[in-house]
Design a protein around this motif. Structure first.
Motif, mmCIF file in Angstrom:
data_model
loop_
_atom_site.group_PDB
_atom_site.id
_atom_site.type_symbol
_atom_site.label_atom_id
_atom_site.label_comp_id
_atom_site.label_asym_id
_atom_site.label_seq_id
_atom_site.Cartn_x
_atom_site.Cartn_y
_atom_site.Cartn_z
ATOM 1 N N LEU A 1 17.508 11.950 2.730
ATOM 2 C CA LEU A 1 17.078 13.338 3.040
ATOM 3 C C LEU A 1 15.466 13.443 3.204
ATOM 4 O O LEU A 1 14.704 12.943 2.284
ATOM 5 N N LEU A 2 15.298 13.712 4.499
ATOM 6 C CA LEU A 2 13.999 13.806 5.001
ATOM 7 C C LEU A 2 13.449 14.997 5.060
ATOM 8 O O LEU A 2 13.850 16.087 5.585
ATOM 9 N N PHE A 3 12.140 15.496 4.586
ATOM 10 C CA PHE A 3 11.608 16.814 4.602
ATOM 11 C C PHE A 3 10.149 16.654 4.864
ATOM 12 O O PHE A 3 9.443 15.862 4.594
ATOM 13 N N HIS A 4 10.075 17.594 5.885
ATOM 14 C CA HIS A 4 8.652 17.545 6.621
ATOM 15 C C HIS A 4 7.661 18.394 6.160
ATOM 16 O O HIS A 4 8.098 19.142 4.900
ATOM 17 N N GLY A 5 6.416 18.675 6.555
ATOM 18 C CA GLY A 5 5.252 19.147 5.849
ATOM 19 C C GLY A 5 5.446 20.657 6.319
ATOM 20 O O GLY A 5 6.303 21.046 7.204
ATOM 21 N N ALA A 6 4.681 21.677 5.729
ATOM 22 C CA ALA A 6 4.277 22.943 6.213
ATOM 23 C C ALA A 6 4.024 23.043 7.453
ATOM 24 O O ALA A 6 3.164 22.213 7.960
ATOM 25 N N GLY A 7 4.740 24.108 8.166
ATOM 26 C CA GLY A 7 4.352 24.103 9.623
ATOM 27 C C GLY A 7 5.098 23.149 10.620
ATOM 28 O O GLY A 7 4.898 23.265 11.821
ATOM 29 N N GLN A 8 6.044 22.318 10.057
ATOM 30 C CA GLN A 8 6.681 21.314 11.088
ATOM 31 C C GLN A 8 7.941 21.790 10.941
ATOM 32 O O GLN A 8 8.458 22.655 10.355
ATOM 33 N N LYS A 9 8.611 20.843 11.724
ATOM 34 C CA LYS A 9 10.274 21.006 11.944
ATOM 35 C C LYS A 9 11.004 19.728 11.312
ATOM 36 O O LYS A 9 10.249 18.810 11.655
ATOM 37 N N PRO A 10 12.312 19.644 11.319
ATOM 38 C CA PRO A 10 13.046 18.667 11.251
ATOM 39 C C PRO A 10 12.755 17.675 12.307
ATOM 40 O O PRO A 10 12.889 16.373 12.052
ATOM 41 N N SER A 11 12.625 18.141 13.569
ATOM 42 C CA SER A 11 12.428 17.138 14.350
ATOM 43 C C SER A 11 11.151 16.153 14.480
ATOM 44 O O SER A 11 11.077 15.120 14.889
#
Length: 245
Positions: free
Chosen positions: A32-42
């Motif tokens: 499971l990959l989790f992005h930073g604040a203000g980002q999107k899964p892409s």
């Protein structure tokens, strides 16, 4: 059945904004990959695709944080507006419970337990995930935390999660000293961890970090398994090489 923290939080798997790069018929691992604040899964998609190619028996998904970012597009686990050392803990607790509930929902949906789960987290997600694995020993076998921090250094740490912390030395958003301080504390607590500080690297996930993640996924032996093997072989409890780089 034992109730886990966050079990009452409803989670849709996959959620509308999640991106799945692989889901084999008989999966053996969950990434499971989790992005930073203000980002999107892409923003994590390229890495997810390379991960799928390296580990074809794994479910690989880029997961959206549950709340709309309050400074523009993207998503977040909690708001950074007015964040301070005094109020961070109260924001982090509900975020930590939401992340735990999300991970457990994916585990139930895929039939893959914590021992087959790896979390790859950047920035705010790394901070939330670090809090989660410190509080829950049965959440995931591995956590790759890039450019995160502990809100407060833990007083104790189990060995059920291998924590692999990566940080850019030129990170101006989250100073790398957070990783160094955490590394010394984790060493004192006999945790299973590694800390890698990358020179001339800012607040980002680089190709060098990605290669380090792939190397650790393929080669790192969990500390508790190392010690079990040493004991069964009648060998002294010699620790693996230093985990601070």
């Amino acid at each position: 059945m034992t109730t886990q923290p966050g079990d009452a939080i409803p989670v849709t798997v996959p959620a509308p904004h999640d991106l799945i790069t692989s889901w084999p018929e008989q999966p053996q691992q969950l990434f499971l990959l989790f992005h930073g604040a203000g980002q999107k899964p892409s923003d994590m998609l390229d890495m997810a695709q390379r991960l799928s190619a390296r580990f074809p028996q794994g479910v690989v998904a880029c997961v959206a944080a549950p709340h709309a970012y309050d400074e523009g597009e993207g998503f977040q686990w909690y708001s950074h507006r007015g964040e301070s050392d005094e109020n961070r803990a109260e924001r982090l607790l509900p975020a930590r419970l939401e992340l735990s509930a999300t991970v457990r929902a994916w585990q139930r949906h895929t039939g893959l337990g914590p021992e087959r789960t790896a979390l790859l987290c950047f920035a705010q997600s790394a901070t939330v995930a670090l809090a989660a694995v410190a509080a829950e020993q049965d959440l995931a076998a591995r956590l790759f935390a890039v450019a995160g921090r502990f809100d407060r250094l833990p007083e104790q740490m189990h060995q059920h999660t291998c924590i692999h912390w990566m940080h850019g030395k030129d990170d101006e958003v989250m100073p790398y000293q957070a990783a160094v301080e955490a590394g010394y504390r984790l060493r004192d607590l006999d945790a299973d961890f590694s800390v890698d500080v990358f020179p001339e690297t800012g607040h980002c996930v680089t190709e060098e970090m990605e290669q380090r993640i792939f190397h650790l996924l393929a080669n790192h032996v969990p500390l508790r398994l190392w010690r079990q093997a040493m004991a069964e072989a009648g060998q002294p409890d010699t620790p693996p090489p230093s985990s601070l780089h």
